[in-house]
Design an enzyme around this catalytic site. Sequence first.
Site, PDB file in Angstrom:
ATOM      1  CB  SER A 181      43.904  53.841  68.667  1.00 36.16           C
ATOM      2  OG  SER A 181      44.333  52.938  67.483  1.00 36.16           O
ATOM      3  CE  LYS A 202      37.528  44.908  67.388  1.00 34.69           C
ATOM      4  NZ  LYS A 202      38.662  44.104  67.715  1.00 34.69           N
ATOM      5  CG  ASP A 245      40.870  41.468  66.127  1.00 33.42           C
ATOM      6  OD1 ASP A 245      41.775  42.534  65.630  1.00 33.42           O
ATOM      7  OD2 ASP A 245      39.742  42.069  66.524  1.00 33.42           O
TER       8      ASP A 245
HETATM    9  P1  NAP Z   1      34.116  43.835  74.853  1.00 33.81           P
HETATM   10  O1  NAP Z   1      33.050  43.376  73.879  1.00 33.81           O
HETATM   11  O2  NAP Z   1      33.401  45.072  75.753  1.00 33.81           O
HETATM   12  O3  NAP Z   1      34.016  42.517  75.925  1.00 33.81           O
HETATM   13  C1  NAP Z   1      34.637  42.636  77.134  1.00 33.81           C
HETATM   14  C2  NAP Z   1      34.843  41.298  77.773  1.00 33.81           C
HETATM   15  O4  NAP Z   1      35.820  41.611  79.036  1.00 33.81           O
HETATM   16  C3  NAP Z   1      33.495  40.506  78.284  1.00 33.81           C
HETATM   17  O5  NAP Z   1      33.987  39.243  77.915  1.00 33.81           O
HETATM   18  C4  NAP Z   1      33.326  40.777  79.605  1.00 33.81           C
HETATM   19  O6  NAP Z   1      32.637  39.967  80.227  1.00 33.81           O
HETATM   20  C5  NAP Z   1      34.923  40.901  80.109  1.00 33.81           C
HETATM   21  N1  NAP Z   1      35.054  41.529  81.281  1.00 33.81           N
HETATM   22  C6  NAP Z   1      34.889  42.947  81.603  1.00 33.81           C
HETATM   23  N2  NAP Z   1      35.168  43.330  82.953  1.00 33.81           N
HETATM   24  C7  NAP Z   1      35.511  42.336  83.414  1.00 33.81           C
HETATM   25  C8  NAP Z   1      35.840  42.005  84.718  1.00 33.81           C
HETATM   26  N3  NAP Z   1      36.088  43.002  85.532  1.00 33.81           N
HETATM   27  N4  NAP Z   1      36.360  40.839  85.003  1.00 33.81           N
HETATM   28  C9  NAP Z   1      35.877  39.943  84.427  1.00 33.81           C
HETATM   29  N5  NAP Z   1      35.643  39.947  82.890  1.00 33.81           N
HETATM   30  C10 NAP Z   1      35.440  41.158  82.677  1.00 33.81           C
HETATM   31  O7  NAP Z   1      35.354  43.972  74.630  1.00 33.81           O
HETATM   32  P2  NAP Z   1      36.320  43.353  73.351  1.00 33.81           P
HETATM   33  O8  NAP Z   1      36.086  44.078  72.218  1.00 33.81           O
HETATM   34  O9  NAP Z   1      36.040  42.086  73.541  1.00 33.81           O
HETATM   35  O10 NAP Z   1      37.736  43.867  73.869  1.00 33.81           O
HETATM   36  C11 NAP Z   1      38.349  43.083  75.048  1.00 33.81           C
HETATM   37  C12 NAP Z   1      39.737  43.504  75.243  1.00 33.81           C
HETATM   38  O11 NAP Z   1      40.541  43.255  74.246  1.00 33.81           O
HETATM   39  C13 NAP Z   1      39.924  45.075  75.104  1.00 33.81           C
HETATM   40  O12 NAP Z   1      40.662  45.586  76.303  1.00 33.81           O
HETATM   41  C14 NAP Z   1      40.539  45.791  73.762  1.00 33.81           C
HETATM   42  O13 NAP Z   1      41.335  46.677  73.689  1.00 33.81           O
HETATM   43  C15 NAP Z   1      41.327  44.175  73.692  1.00 33.81           C
HETATM   44  N6  NAP Z   1      41.765  43.963  72.316  1.00 33.81           N
HETATM   45  C16 NAP Z   1      43.018  43.845  71.787  1.00 33.81           C
HETATM   46  C17 NAP Z   1      43.320  43.610  70.636  1.00 33.81           C
HETATM   47  C18 NAP Z   1      44.903  43.632  69.843  1.00 33.81           C
HETATM   48  O14 NAP Z   1      45.157  43.635  68.636  1.00 33.81           O
HETATM   49  N7  NAP Z   1      45.694  43.541  70.880  1.00 33.81           N
HETATM   50  C19 NAP Z   1      42.117  43.462  69.811  1.00 33.81           C
HETATM   51  C20 NAP Z   1      40.972  43.263  69.988  1.00 33.81           C
HETATM   52  C21 NAP Z   1      40.599  43.588  71.331  1.00 33.81           C
HETATM   53  P3  NAP Z   1      30.718  40.071  80.649  1.00 33.81           P
HETATM   54  O15 NAP Z   1      30.695  39.321  79.287  1.00 33.81           O
HETATM   55  O16 NAP Z   1      30.858  39.150  81.798  1.00 33.81           O
HETATM   56  O17 NAP Z   1      30.661  41.363  80.767  1.00 33.81           O
END
Ligand code: NAP
Length: 263
Positions: A15, A66, A101
């Site tokens: 992080s 979260k 966010d």
């Molecule tokens: P999460 O709750 O685990 O959700 C993961 C998402 O990714 C789900 O929609 C999942 O789809 C999809 N996914 C996973 N593998 C995939 C694949 N191979 N092909 C297509 N879709 C796939 O994670 P999250 O908290 O939403 O976070 C998602 C990303 O955003 C992370 O990498 C995180 O680091 C980033 N993020 C960045 C910030 C920032 O401030 N820049 C803030 C928040 C999050 P399914 O439902 O089909 O499993």
Amino acid sequence: MTERYAVIGHPVAHSQSPAIHARFAQATGQKIEYGRVEAPLDGFERAVDEFRASGGKGLNVTLPFKQAAFRYCNDVADRAREGLVVNTLMFGERTRGDNTDGVGLVRDIEGNLAVPLGGKAVLLMGAGGAAQGVVGALLAARVGELVIANRTFAKAEALAARFKATAARYDDIRDPFDLVINATSAGLGTEPAAFPVAAIGKATLAYDMVYGRVTPFLQAAGAKGAKCADGLGMLVEQAAESFFLWRGVRPPTRSVLASLRGR
Ligand code: NAP
């Protein structure tokens, strides 16, 4: 007195939040300490209880906690309640949860990238914690159209229904959008990254919330000549909003973002 904050997640070693908050504290003269708490997957509540009992004042919450953070709070801000996810905890007599966010994403796109969202056709990919946290803010920014798509379509449907947005299957997307936001972790694990290439055109802004690497989505967007952005600006902007909630002071973000990018 120095007050203590941290980011909690699993994993959390990567992080950038401690580096960002250290810069905010230095720029604003606030005396804070900001660390990392790696909680076991089945031990979020216990880890938060311990941090709080040891005098901690607030936490940023990241993957995969979260939704658990939302359930932990006994007082929740409206913008967190609508997405059912919390990324900022504030400890007082009660534990208040908020989600920064959405505002972080909108400030990065409209402020740092200078792309107004009003009237734009937007595709949001993903339906996990990150996507849930930004839908309300995108709608509040008056996008013209918001389509939510996800590999598991039922989750996109459920999220879209909660906000009266539109859900789509990746396979059904045939035309480019003004803005495509990747809120998935696609390409970070071992599974192949699924996303609709047809959604990206030359005039598209392709925005990936992931930072620190070029994801398959940004590679494909770059190959199509689209404008690309990673999620570092969102990370800084959401951190700034959390810092403001905790300290009542707005830190500078552009200079911090530039320094993180090594400029
Ligand atoms: P999460 O709750 O685990 O959700 C993961 C998402 O990714 C789900 O929609 C999942 O789809 C999809 N996914 C996973 N593998 C995939 C694949 N191979 N092909 C297509 N879709 C796939 O994670 P999250 O908290 O939403 O976070 C998602 C990303 O955003 C992370 O990498 C995180 O680091 C980033 N993020 C960045 C910030 C920032 O401030 N820049 C803030 C928040 C999050 P399914 O439902 O089909 O499993």
